[in-house]
Design a protein around this motif. Sequence first.
Motif, PDB file in Angstrom:
ATOM      1  N   ARG A   1       0.844  -1.198   0.000  1.00  0.00           N
ATOM      2  CA  ARG A   1       0.000   0.000   0.000  1.00  0.00           C
ATOM      3  C   ARG A   1       0.876   1.244   0.000  1.00  0.00           C
ATOM      4  O   ARG A   1       0.649   2.189  -0.733  1.00  0.00           O
ATOM      5  CB  ARG A   1      -0.938  -0.012   1.216  1.00  0.00           C
ATOM      6  CG  ARG A   1      -1.670   1.263   1.510  1.00  0.00           C
ATOM      7  CD  ARG A   1      -2.549   1.829   0.403  1.00  0.00           C
ATOM      8  NE  ARG A   1      -3.254   0.845  -0.363  1.00  0.00           N
ATOM      9  CZ  ARG A   1      -3.540   0.971  -1.670  1.00  0.00           C
ATOM     10  NH1 ARG A   1      -3.198   2.052  -2.339  1.00  0.00           N
ATOM     11  NH2 ARG A   1      -4.178   0.033  -2.315  1.00  0.00           N
ATOM     12  N   PHE A   2       1.908   1.241   0.827  1.00  0.00           N
ATOM     13  CA  PHE A   2       2.839   2.373   0.872  1.00  0.00           C
ATOM     14  C   PHE A   2       3.501   2.574  -0.483  1.00  0.00           C
ATOM     15  O   PHE A   2       3.573   3.690  -0.995  1.00  0.00           O
ATOM     16  CB  PHE A   2       3.895   2.137   1.957  1.00  0.00           C
ATOM     17  CG  PHE A   2       5.049   3.093   1.892  1.00  0.00           C
ATOM     18  CD1 PHE A   2       4.897   4.415   2.288  1.00  0.00           C
ATOM     19  CD2 PHE A   2       6.280   2.682   1.420  1.00  0.00           C
ATOM     20  CE1 PHE A   2       5.960   5.305   2.215  1.00  0.00           C
ATOM     21  CE2 PHE A   2       7.341   3.566   1.351  1.00  0.00           C
ATOM     22  CZ  PHE A   2       7.183   4.879   1.745  1.00  0.00           C
ATOM     23  N   GLN A   3       3.970   1.481  -1.076  1.00  0.00           N
ATOM     24  CA  GLN A   3       4.645   1.575  -2.365  1.00  0.00           C
ATOM     25  C   GLN A   3       3.718   2.148  -3.424  1.00  0.00           C
ATOM     26  O   GLN A   3       4.120   3.004  -4.213  1.00  0.00           O
ATOM     27  CB  GLN A   3       5.162   0.196  -2.779  1.00  0.00           C
ATOM     28  CG  GLN A   3       6.279  -0.306  -1.897  1.00  0.00           C
ATOM     29  CD  GLN A   3       6.556  -1.785  -2.062  1.00  0.00           C
ATOM     30  OE1 GLN A   3       5.868  -2.491  -2.801  1.00  0.00           O
ATOM     31  NE2 GLN A   3       7.569  -2.272  -1.361  1.00  0.00           N
ATOM     32  N   LYS A   4       2.477   1.703  -3.448  1.00  0.00           N
ATOM     33  CA  LYS A   4       1.514   2.219  -4.428  1.00  0.00           C
ATOM     34  C   LYS A   4       1.230   3.698  -4.200  1.00  0.00           C
ATOM     35  O   LYS A   4       1.087   4.458  -5.166  1.00  0.00           O
ATOM     36  CB  LYS A   4       0.226   1.403  -4.375  1.00  0.00           C
ATOM     37  CG  LYS A   4       0.398   0.019  -4.951  1.00  0.00           C
ATOM     38  CD  LYS A   4      -0.861  -0.807  -4.813  1.00  0.00           C
ATOM     39  CE  LYS A   4      -0.605  -2.227  -5.292  1.00  0.00           C
ATOM     40  NZ  LYS A   4      -1.786  -3.070  -5.076  1.00  0.00           N
ATOM     41  N   ASP A   5       1.154   4.123  -2.939  1.00  0.00           N
ATOM     42  CA  ASP A   5       0.940   5.544  -2.643  1.00  0.00           C
ATOM     43  C   ASP A   5       2.107   6.397  -3.125  1.00  0.00           C
ATOM     44  O   ASP A   5       1.911   7.474  -3.689  1.00  0.00           O
ATOM     45  CB  ASP A   5       0.718   5.766  -1.149  1.00  0.00           C
ATOM     46  CG  ASP A   5      -0.649   5.296  -0.672  1.00  0.00           C
ATOM     47  OD1 ASP A   5      -1.514   4.976  -1.516  1.00  0.00           O
ATOM     48  OD2 ASP A   5      -0.842   5.249   0.564  1.00  0.00           O
ATOM     49  N   ILE A   6       3.321   5.910  -2.918  1.00  0.00           N
ATOM     50  CA  ILE A   6       4.515   6.646  -3.361  1.00  0.00           C
ATOM     51  C   ILE A   6       4.538   6.733  -4.884  1.00  0.00           C
ATOM     52  O   ILE A   6       4.770   7.800  -5.453  1.00  0.00           O
ATOM     53  CB  ILE A   6       5.808   5.973  -2.834  1.00  0.00           C
ATOM     54  CG1 ILE A   6       5.913   6.108  -1.318  1.00  0.00           C
ATOM     55  CG2 ILE A   6       7.044   6.535  -3.528  1.00  0.00           C
ATOM     56  CD1 ILE A   6       6.134   7.516  -0.806  1.00  0.00           C
ATOM     57  N   VAL A   7       4.282   5.620  -5.558  1.00  0.00           N
ATOM     58  CA  VAL A   7       4.295   5.613  -7.023  1.00  0.00           C
ATOM     59  C   VAL A   7       3.201   6.525  -7.569  1.00  0.00           C
ATOM     60  O   VAL A   7       3.423   7.271  -8.528  1.00  0.00           O
ATOM     61  CB  VAL A   7       4.169   4.176  -7.570  1.00  0.00           C
ATOM     62  CG1 VAL A   7       3.960   4.167  -9.070  1.00  0.00           C
ATOM     63  CG2 VAL A   7       5.409   3.369  -7.204  1.00  0.00           C
ATOM     64  N   LYS A   8       2.041   6.491  -6.952  1.00  0.00           N
ATOM     65  CA  LYS A   8       0.950   7.359  -7.400  1.00  0.00           C
ATOM     66  C   LYS A   8       1.344   8.827  -7.269  1.00  0.00           C
ATOM     67  O   LYS A   8       1.138   9.623  -8.194  1.00  0.00           O
ATOM     68  CB  LYS A   8      -0.315   7.084  -6.588  1.00  0.00           C
ATOM     69  CG  LYS A   8      -1.501   7.900  -7.021  1.00  0.00           C
ATOM     70  CD  LYS A   8      -2.735   7.542  -6.205  1.00  0.00           C
ATOM     71  CE  LYS A   8      -3.910   8.399  -6.627  1.00  0.00           C
ATOM     72  NZ  LYS A   8      -5.102   8.094  -5.824  1.00  0.00           N
ATOM     73  N   ALA A   9       1.938   9.191  -6.135  1.00  0.00           N
ATOM     74  CA  ALA A   9       2.367  10.575  -5.932  1.00  0.00           C
ATOM     75  C   ALA A   9       3.467  10.962  -6.911  1.00  0.00           C
ATOM     76  O   ALA A   9       3.477  12.074  -7.442  1.00  0.00           O
ATOM     77  CB  ALA A   9       2.845  10.775  -4.493  1.00  0.00           C
TER      78      ALA A   9
END
Length: 133
Positions: free
Chosen positions: A53-61
Amino acid sequence: MIAISSLRRAAIAPANAVARRHLSFACASSVNKLNDIFEQYRQENYSQEFPGRFQKDIVKAATINSPSTRQLAVSADGIEHVLQNIGMNDRIARSEIDEIVSELGECPHGFDEKSTCAISADQMLRLMSKNWA
């Protein structure tokens, strides 16, 4: 017949496997440094979330803040923007971010600037999951 068929598939399978990219030592060191930065931030601020979830949030940002003509692409600007937002931009040099993106990503033909290069969102997720080597 079945044995020959399965042997044939086994012989062909390695040829169809996705080849892993070999990175330069400098790029591999920069990737490790970037992963360490993200992991430290995750442990301090996302400890209750799954790492994915953290990784997806970082990539999205990073994707949102990447000026690119390609959809779902991450540029060095996007990564740098995320690092600034999380207060970790002083831990890695811009040249190291440029090195990662230019070595792993695609750069438009005819451009000399590394800042025009980008990696796909999927590549960024693999990079963060340490599945890049």
